[in-house]
Motif scaffolding. Structure first.
Motif, PDB file in Angstrom:
ATOM      1  N   GLU A   1      64.680  92.760   9.713  1.00 32.34           N
ATOM      2  CA  GLU A   1      63.430  92.509   9.006  1.00 32.34           C
ATOM      3  C   GLU A   1      62.393  93.469   9.562  1.00 32.34           C
ATOM      4  N   GLY A   2      61.449  93.805   8.759  1.00 37.00           N
ATOM      5  CA  GLY A   2      60.415  94.718   9.221  1.00 37.00           C
ATOM      6  C   GLY A   2      59.242  94.746   8.260  1.00 37.00           C
ATOM      7  N   LEU A   3      58.292  95.583   8.592  1.00 38.25           N
ATOM      8  CA  LEU A   3      57.108  95.720   7.747  1.00 38.25           C
ATOM      9  C   LEU A   3      57.358  96.858   6.765  1.00 38.25           C
ATOM     10  N   PHE A   4      57.540  96.517   5.504  1.00 41.66           N
ATOM     11  CA  PHE A   4      57.730  97.543   4.473  1.00 41.66           C
ATOM     12  C   PHE A   4      56.342  97.991   4.010  1.00 41.66           C
TER      13      PHE A   4
ATOM     14  N   ILE B   1      58.832  99.822   9.137  1.00 36.65           N
ATOM     15  CA  ILE B   1      58.508  99.963  10.567  1.00 36.65           C
ATOM     16  C   ILE B   1      58.482  98.567  11.207  1.00 36.65           C
ATOM     17  N   PRO B   2      58.571  98.509  12.530  1.00 33.33           N
ATOM     18  CA  PRO B   2      58.431  97.186  13.164  1.00 33.33           C
ATOM     19  C   PRO B   2      57.016  96.649  12.953  1.00 33.33           C
ATOM     20  N   MET B   3      56.858  95.351  13.050  1.00 32.80           N
ATOM     21  CA  MET B   3      55.533  94.730  12.895  1.00 32.80           C
ATOM     22  C   MET B   3      54.577  95.293  13.949  1.00 32.80           C
TER      23      MET B   3
ATOM     24  N   SER C   1      60.743  96.585  18.983  1.00 30.73           N
ATOM     25  CA  SER C   1      61.513  95.357  18.787  1.00 30.73           C
ATOM     26  C   SER C   1      61.389  94.821  17.360  1.00 30.73           C
ATOM     27  N   ILE C   2      62.482  94.325  16.879  1.00 32.52           N
ATOM     28  CA  ILE C   2      62.475  93.801  15.498  1.00 32.52           C
ATOM     29  C   ILE C   2      63.281  92.501  15.420  1.00 32.52           C
TER      30      ILE C   2
END
Lengths: 442, 291
Positions: free
Chosen positions: A174-177, A310-312, A323-324
């Protein structure tokens, strides 16, 4: 006349009673085919020729990006094994219906022969009830099952008893799209830090772009990312460990509230569901969304070209910026009763081997964007998939989602009776966390 | 040898037995199991633990139960007032027209054949902020978009499709009842100089009072079972402000896997349903009118 009435009444009663018992027995008869079973035990050579029907239940249904690939795999398997008929009972995993279906099926002895399901807290009751067989046992007789899946992946999904019950296909992350095109249009830096994130929110809002497509009422992904970004990997793991609610978790929930008050989310975020949030991002009305790797499959190539993942953004120095959330959270389980049924055993083994082969895994990875569980090279991937895989490769920690460590009721307190009330100022994070802890322990 | 009377009784019993057996298997047995489940902490699947009256204690402390009971009765009020009320007005109006009765019957009855899930989805799209029909109209009129489903408005917004769906059902029942009234009663009343309004007040309504009460009982009973439409439309939100008892029971059972507590909520639904229907029946005592 009286006699006719009595005869008719008797007929009605008999028909009804027969109907009830026939109805109850009908399905079992269809599945067991006792005559065929006996014959197969006696004559192993005719085993493959005997027709057998297998039921398979997966989350590859509806709008899932893997639906078409999976259905094609079933057709290919049936062509290779003409004596096997597969009943595909797959449905979408959106909402809780799939979980309920699988658990109900196992509880009532109506489980599919092969089930694609979650690991962790979700499957614990099923494993404790001895309803699924471990691959360690299967591999003693059939060492080729799951041979393409790497040992590292297998070890990462072993249950508390050390056994391997599930064969995963692709790992998720999961990540920030982010819609990079929108960010470039307004001269914004990617939200890798909290400051960048806040600046982006302010600028986007001024330009009538929804900064964050965040469904407050279905805030599953938001909860784990905001906690990770504030508490870091260790704090994220510590689900309500101490006597008092963790200060980091409280701060993480207050971060969501702060963004809500800054109007970082859509005006109807309180009633929006995950699909509506996805649509907002897909229609380029929103610039950011917290989602899983499977989300890429829902986006057209034209949009993918504008996106990055990208990661949050880090909200505190406890969070490692690489970290993700990610890991292997679902896979194929084999029903113990099906494996122990001599009429089905070979067909079940053939099917699960086929579905967990390197080729099958590669096909899934090509459409859902997840990291393959086998050593395969997925060619022709859109660069966004490659970016996602690189993010996983660069991550210092991969963290499983919070709901894998909480009971469904406890997690739903966070999602349904927690975040919406916190952002509206009707509850504080401390009381929500206390209620969650209490429910998780009961 | 059995007497003729005994033979007749036995025959009747044999005819009644299948339905009785059906009720025992599919209603009485699950009901008893439900009562037993309410004393357990159960995930409904594979784990179960006896906890005595804990689920009942929890029921009285649970703030969402209070909200769900309030909302259920609020929707019941809207349903009784608007669902049956609008159906009654439409039935009286349609009875008074000579042409097009079949057309109106079909049009008003049509929503009944659409599933609650589809209606929920349709109204969700009406209310949606970004792409919703209502906000499209607002934009066309040069007005600002609105968030239609808020914590304050949620229960009313949920009640609208519920009322809309079932108006046609009660319309048909009431229109049929009106059609049963002998025409000569109206004809003699016309000779006495009665007009359309007084005809409705003094002849039509008193003569279909029993059917109206039946409609109210059906409507009240229906509200106790509502869950699918609310599930699709708002999921009980925002902030549980459109939660109803049926949906809360469903969510506790199937989303939270708290089947023991869900069984306790379902008993509350039964108790409240029976109590409400008893009160309604007592308040509107049925009078047998023959004509």
């Amino acid at each position: 006349m009286n006699k006719i009435s009595k005869v008719m009444a008797l007929l009605v009663v008999l028909t009804f009673v027969t109907g009830v018992f026939a109805g109850c027995a009908g399905e079992k008869e269809d599945v067991e085919t006792p005559a065929a079973t006996e014959k197969q035990i006696d004559d192993n050579t005719t085993k493959e020729a005997e027709p057998v029907t297998l039921r398979i239940s997966t989350m590859f249904g509806g709008t899932d990006p893997s639906t078409q690939v999976f259905e094609e795999q079933l057709v290919a398997f049936e062509e290779l094994h003409p004596h096997v008929t597969i009943k595909n009972e797959s449905m979408t995993s959106v909402g809780d219906e799939y979980r309920t279906k699988v658990k109900t099926d196992f509880a009532t002895g109506n489980e599919a022969d092969i089930t694609f399901f979650y690991n962790g807290a979700d499957v614990q009751g099923i494993i404790n009830s001895d309803k699924v067989i471990s691959y360690d046992e299967i591999n003693e007789k059939y060492p080729e099952v799951g041979k393409d899946i790497t040992d590292g992946v297998k070890d990462s999904v072993r249950e508390e008893d050390g056994k391997l019950y599930m064969m995963p296909l692709t790992g998720f992350y999961e990540g920030l799209f982010v819609n990079e095109a929108i960010f470039e249009q307004y001269g914004l830096e990617l939200p890798t830090t909290w400051e960048n994130l806040i600046t982006a929110i302010d600028v986007l809002k001024e330009n009538d772009i929804v900064p964050f497509a965040g469904p407050i009422a279905q805030s599953h992904y938001m909860i784990e990312h905001f906690v990770l970004s504030q508490a870091g990997a260790e704090g994220h793991k510590d689900v309500l460990a101490g006597d008092e609610p963790s200060a980091d978790w409280v701060a993480a929930f207050n971060n969501i509230k702060d963004l809500y008050e800054k109007e970082a989310f859509a005006k109807d975020a309180l009633t929006m569901d995950i699909e509506m949030a996805q649509n907002l991002f897909i229609q380029e009305k929103a610039a950011m969304i917290l989602e899983g790797s499977w989300f890429i499959g829902r986006c057209e190539d034209e949009l993918k070209d504008k996106m990055t993942v990208i990661p949050m953004a880090t909200a505190s120095d406890k969070m490692d910026p690489t970290s993700i959330i990610g890991g292997f959270s679902s896979g194929y389980y084999v029903s113990k009763s099906s494996y122990e049924d001599p009429a089905k055993q070979q067909a079940v083994i053939d099917l699960v081997s086929f579905l967990t082969s390197a080729e099958a895994i590669k096909d899934h990875a090509a459409v859902n964007g997840g990291s393959p569980a086998a050593k395969v090279v997925v060619e022709g991937l859109h660069p966004l998939f490659v970016e996602g895989h690189a993010m996983v490769a660069n991550a210092n920690t991969l963290n499983m989602p919070i709901d894998s460590r909480l009971t469904p009721e406890a997690f739903n307190i966070l999602v349904k009776d927690g975040i919406p009330f916190i952002v509206e100022g009707r509850k504080n994070p401390e009381e929500v966390l206390k209620a969650t802890k209490e429910k998780n322990e009961r | 040898m059995l007497s003729n009377k005994s033979k007749r009784t036995m025959t009747i019993f044999l005819f009644l037995a299948p339905a009785l057996l059906f009720l025992v298997i599919f209603l009485a047995y699950p009901f008893v199991i439900n009562i037993i489940d309410s004393f357990f902490k159960s995930d409904g699947f594979l784990q179960s633990e006896y906890i005595g009256l804990d689920n009942y204690r929890r029921l009285f402390k649970d703030p969402t139960i209070g909200t769900a009971v309030k909302n259920t009765y609020e929707i019941m009020f809207y349903v009784c007032l608007f669902e049956v009320g609008i159906a009654l007005i439409l039935a009286i109006l349609v009875d008074n027209i000579k042409k097009g009765q079949h057309f109106f019957r079909t049009v008003y009855f049509f929503p009944i054949v659409i599933s609650a899930t589809a209606i929920g989805m349709m109204f969700k799209l009406f209310y949606a902020y970004d792409i919703g029909l209502l906000n499209s109209f607002m934009t066309m009129l040069g007005l600002e978009k609105q968030v239609w489903v808020t914590a304050e408005s949620a229960v009313k917004m949920v009640a609208i499709p519920i009322v809309w769906q079932y108006v046609g059902f009660y319309f048909i029942i009431l229109l049929t009842a009106i059609k049963q009234i002998p025409r000569d009663l109206y004809e003699s009343a016309y000779l006495e100089g009665i007009n359309g309004f007084t005809k409705t007040i003094y002849i039509t309504l008193p003569l279909i009072k029993g059917v109206i009460i039946t409609c109210l009982v059906y409507a009240i009973n229906g509200v106790m079972k509502i869950f699918d439409l609310v599930l699709i439309l708002t999921e009980g939100g925002p902030l549980n402000q459109s939660m109803v008892l049926g949906l809360y029971m469903y969510k506790k059972a199937f989303a939270d896997n708290a089947f023991g507590y869900a069984a306790t909520i379902s008993l509350l639904i039964i108790v409240l349903g029976l109590a409400t229907i008893t009160i309604v029946s007592k308040v509107f005592k049925r009078e047998q009118i023959t004509y």
